[in-house]
Design a protein around this motif. Structure first.
Motif, PDB file in Angstrom:
ATOM      1  N   GLN A 181       0.811  -1.229   0.000  1.00  0.00           N
ATOM      2  CA  GLN A 181       0.000   0.000   0.000  1.00  0.00           C
ATOM      3  C   GLN A 181       0.838   1.271   0.000  1.00  0.00           C
ATOM      4  OE1 GLN A 181      -3.402   0.147  -0.495  1.00  0.00           O
ATOM      5  NE2 GLN A 181      -2.831   2.255  -0.858  1.00  0.00           N
ATOM      6  N   PRO A 182       1.828   1.408   0.882  1.00  0.00           N
ATOM      7  CA  PRO A 182       2.645   2.631   0.835  1.00  0.00           C
ATOM      8  C   PRO A 182       3.440   2.749  -0.470  1.00  0.00           C
ATOM      9  CG  PRO A 182       3.217   1.291   2.774  1.00  0.00           C
ATOM     10  CD  PRO A 182       2.182   0.557   2.008  1.00  0.00           C
ATOM     11  N   ILE A 183       3.842   1.629  -1.031  1.00  0.00           N
ATOM     12  CA  ILE A 183       4.563   1.644  -2.310  1.00  0.00           C
ATOM     13  C   ILE A 183       3.645   2.167  -3.403  1.00  0.00           C
ATOM     14  CG2 ILE A 183       5.648   0.170  -4.067  1.00  0.00           C
ATOM     15  CD1 ILE A 183       6.484  -1.668  -1.635  1.00  0.00           C
ATOM     16  N   SER A 184       2.431   1.668  -3.419  1.00  0.00           N
ATOM     17  CA  SER A 184       1.436   2.116  -4.393  1.00  0.00           C
ATOM     18  C   SER A 184       1.146   3.607  -4.231  1.00  0.00           C
ATOM     19  CB  SER A 184       0.151   1.303  -4.225  1.00  0.00           C
ATOM     20  OG  SER A 184      -0.840   1.754  -5.101  1.00  0.00           O
ATOM     21  N   ASP A 185       1.044   4.057  -2.987  1.00  0.00           N
ATOM     22  CA  ASP A 185       0.793   5.477  -2.729  1.00  0.00           C
ATOM     23  C   ASP A 185       1.946   6.338  -3.238  1.00  0.00           C
ATOM     24  OD1 ASP A 185      -1.584   4.704  -1.512  1.00  0.00           O
ATOM     25  OD2 ASP A 185      -0.820   4.968   0.538  1.00  0.00           O
ATOM     26  N   ASP A 186       3.188   5.932  -2.944  1.00  0.00           N
ATOM     27  CA  ASP A 186       4.358   6.681  -3.412  1.00  0.00           C
ATOM     28  C   ASP A 186       4.403   6.729  -4.937  1.00  0.00           C
ATOM     29  OD1 ASP A 186       5.111   7.076  -0.793  1.00  0.00           O
ATOM     30  OD2 ASP A 186       6.706   5.562  -0.814  1.00  0.00           O
ATOM     31  N   TYR A 187       4.117   5.592  -5.557  1.00  0.00           N
ATOM     32  CA  TYR A 187       4.129   5.529  -7.024  1.00  0.00           C
ATOM     33  C   TYR A 187       3.075   6.467  -7.603  1.00  0.00           C
ATOM     34  CZ  TYR A 187       3.367   3.851 -11.722  1.00  0.00           C
ATOM     35  OH  TYR A 187       3.195   3.798 -13.072  1.00  0.00           O
ATOM     36  N   SER A 188       1.869   6.420  -7.055  1.00  0.00           N
ATOM     37  CA  SER A 188       0.788   7.277  -7.558  1.00  0.00           C
ATOM     38  C   SER A 188       1.139   8.757  -7.420  1.00  0.00           C
ATOM     39  CB  SER A 188      -0.515   6.992  -6.820  1.00  0.00           C
ATOM     40  OG  SER A 188      -0.975   5.706  -7.128  1.00  0.00           O
ATOM     41  N   LYS A 189       1.727   9.115  -6.278  1.00  0.00           N
ATOM     42  CA  LYS A 189       2.136  10.512  -6.065  1.00  0.00           C
ATOM     43  C   LYS A 189       3.191  10.928  -7.084  1.00  0.00           C
ATOM     44  CE  LYS A 189       1.182  10.474  -1.118  1.00  0.00           C
ATOM     45  NZ  LYS A 189       1.792  10.363   0.211  1.00  0.00           N
ATOM     46  N   ALA A 190       4.121  10.040  -7.384  1.00  0.00           N
ATOM     47  CA  ALA A 190       5.179  10.359  -8.353  1.00  0.00           C
ATOM     48  C   ALA A 190       4.591  10.535  -9.753  1.00  0.00           C
ATOM     49  CB  ALA A 190       6.240   9.262  -8.358  1.00  0.00           C
ATOM     50  N   VAL A 191       3.677   9.656 -10.138  1.00  0.00           N
ATOM     51  CA  VAL A 191       3.039   9.785 -11.458  1.00  0.00           C
ATOM     52  C   VAL A 191       2.256  11.088 -11.525  1.00  0.00           C
ATOM     53  CG1 VAL A 191       1.299   8.815 -13.023  1.00  0.00           C
ATOM     54  CG2 VAL A 191       2.961   7.306 -11.933  1.00  0.00           C
ATOM     55  N   ASP A 192       1.510  11.407 -10.471  1.00  0.00           N
ATOM     56  CA  ASP A 192       0.753  12.660 -10.437  1.00  0.00           C
ATOM     57  C   ASP A 192       1.695  13.866 -10.555  1.00  0.00           C
ATOM     58  OD1 ASP A 192      -1.647  11.331 -10.180  1.00  0.00           O
ATOM     59  OD2 ASP A 192      -1.812  11.646  -8.010  1.00  0.00           O
ATOM     60  N   ALA A 193       2.801  13.824  -9.825  1.00  0.00           N
ATOM     61  CA  ALA A 193       3.745  14.945  -9.852  1.00  0.00           C
ATOM     62  C   ALA A 193       4.345  15.128 -11.243  1.00  0.00           C
ATOM     63  CB  ALA A 193       4.849  14.725  -8.824  1.00  0.00           C
ATOM     64  N   VAL A 194       4.733  14.034 -11.875  1.00  0.00           N
ATOM     65  CA  VAL A 194       5.320  14.124 -13.218  1.00  0.00           C
ATOM     66  C   VAL A 194       4.280  14.603 -14.222  1.00  0.00           C
ATOM     67  CG1 VAL A 194       6.289  12.776 -15.121  1.00  0.00           C
ATOM     68  CG2 VAL A 194       7.136  12.440 -12.790  1.00  0.00           C
ATOM     69  N   ALA A 195       3.076  14.063 -14.147  1.00  0.00           N
ATOM     70  CA  ALA A 195       2.011  14.484 -15.072  1.00  0.00           C
ATOM     71  C   ALA A 195       1.713  15.969 -14.894  1.00  0.00           C
ATOM     72  CB  ALA A 195       0.755  13.650 -14.839  1.00  0.00           C
ATOM     73  N   GLU A 196       1.664  16.414 -13.659  1.00  0.00           N
ATOM     74  CA  GLU A 196       1.409  17.837 -13.374  1.00  0.00           C
ATOM     75  C   GLU A 196       2.549  18.696 -13.917  1.00  0.00           C
ATOM     76  OE1 GLU A 196      -0.645  21.107 -11.780  1.00  0.00           O
ATOM     77  OE2 GLU A 196      -1.313  19.019 -11.694  1.00  0.00           O
ATOM     78  N   ARG A 197       3.782  18.291 -13.618  1.00  0.00           N
ATOM     79  CA  ARG A 197       4.955  19.066 -14.034  1.00  0.00           C
ATOM     80  C   ARG A 197       5.067  19.159 -15.563  1.00  0.00           C
ATOM     81  NH1 ARG A 197       8.922  16.261 -11.716  1.00  0.00           N
ATOM     82  NH2 ARG A 197       9.647  15.263 -13.598  1.00  0.00           N
ATOM     83  N   LEU A 198       4.750  18.058 -16.243  1.00  0.00           N
ATOM     84  CA  LEU A 198       4.891  18.035 -17.707  1.00  0.00           C
ATOM     85  C   LEU A 198       3.606  18.403 -18.441  1.00  0.00           C
ATOM     86  CD1 LEU A 198       7.113  14.832 -18.073  1.00  0.00           C
ATOM     87  CD2 LEU A 198       7.829  17.232 -18.011  1.00  0.00           C
ATOM     88  N   GLY A 199       2.545  18.643 -17.694  1.00  0.00           N
ATOM     89  CA  GLY A 199       1.302  19.113 -18.296  1.00  0.00           C
ATOM     90  C   GLY A 199       0.467  18.038 -18.978  1.00  0.00           C
ATOM     91  N   PHE A 200       0.492  16.820 -18.481  1.00  0.00           N
ATOM     92  CA  PHE A 200      -0.315  15.758 -19.076  1.00  0.00           C
ATOM     93  C   PHE A 200      -1.675  15.679 -18.395  1.00  0.00           C
ATOM     94  CE2 PHE A 200       3.966  14.316 -20.185  1.00  0.00           C
ATOM     95  CZ  PHE A 200       3.804  14.211 -21.554  1.00  0.00           C
TER      96      PHE A 200
END
Length: 166
Positions: free
Chosen positions: A118-137
């Motif tokens: 669960q914490p691994i999944s949460d960290d992964y989701s946060k990273a994907v969200d951060a990258v998508a936000e930063r790159l405008g996806f």
């Protein structure tokens, strides 16, 4: 009136299609990233240790059952039929307890795996969200053969790895 409704529906469809066409789409390879995460490696090691521990316990129980069965089989001609029946019932009961124990272990391992992931999944989701936000996806799809049919969007796998420090 019916024509106005049809025109309005076509207009709404055109607007939503145009909006989607302007959206930026990316894809990411989740299994590749999650497998590289140190927390995943540690979780896998912890689960493996538990599996090995339980396997030894189960093997000991199984060997006890085999030994008892062999002992009872060698003595069956020298004891009463009632005692043979009682021993057979005892063996059946012991076998059922071992099977119930194995089921409990499987459930415990599944619960532990979910707890660790669960914490691994949460960290992964946060990273994907951060990258998508930063790159405008606007949309990020999973990049695997079962979900992604065409990969014309940007692959952000490497960016997510960087976000996670991998």
């Amino acid at each position: 009136m019916k024509q106005i409704k049809i025109l309005f529906a076509i207009f709404l469809f055109a607007i939503s299609f145009t909006t989607f066409a302007q959206s930026k789409v990316a894809h990411v390879n989740t299994p590749e990233i999650v497998a590289l995460m140190p927390a995943t490696i540690a979780a896998d090691e912890e689960i493996k240790k538990l599996e090995d521990k339980y396997q030894k316990e189960i093997e000991g129980m199984r060997q006890d059952l085999i030994n008892k069965e062999q002992k009872y089989a060698s003595e069956q001609d020298t004891v009463s039929p009632e005692l043979n029946q009682a021993r057979m019932a005892e063996l059946q009961d012991q076998l059922q307890r071992v099977q119930a124990y194995v089921q409990g272990i499987q459930q415990e391992l599944q619960r532990k795996r979910m707890e660790l992931m669960q914490p691994i999944s949460d960290d992964y989701s946060k990273a994907v969200d951060a990258v998508a936000e930063r790159l405008g996806f606007d949309y990020v799809f999973e990049n695997n053969q079962q979900v992604l049919l065409v990969a014309k969007g940007t692959d952000i796998t490497e960016e997510v790895k960087k976000e996670l420090g991998l």
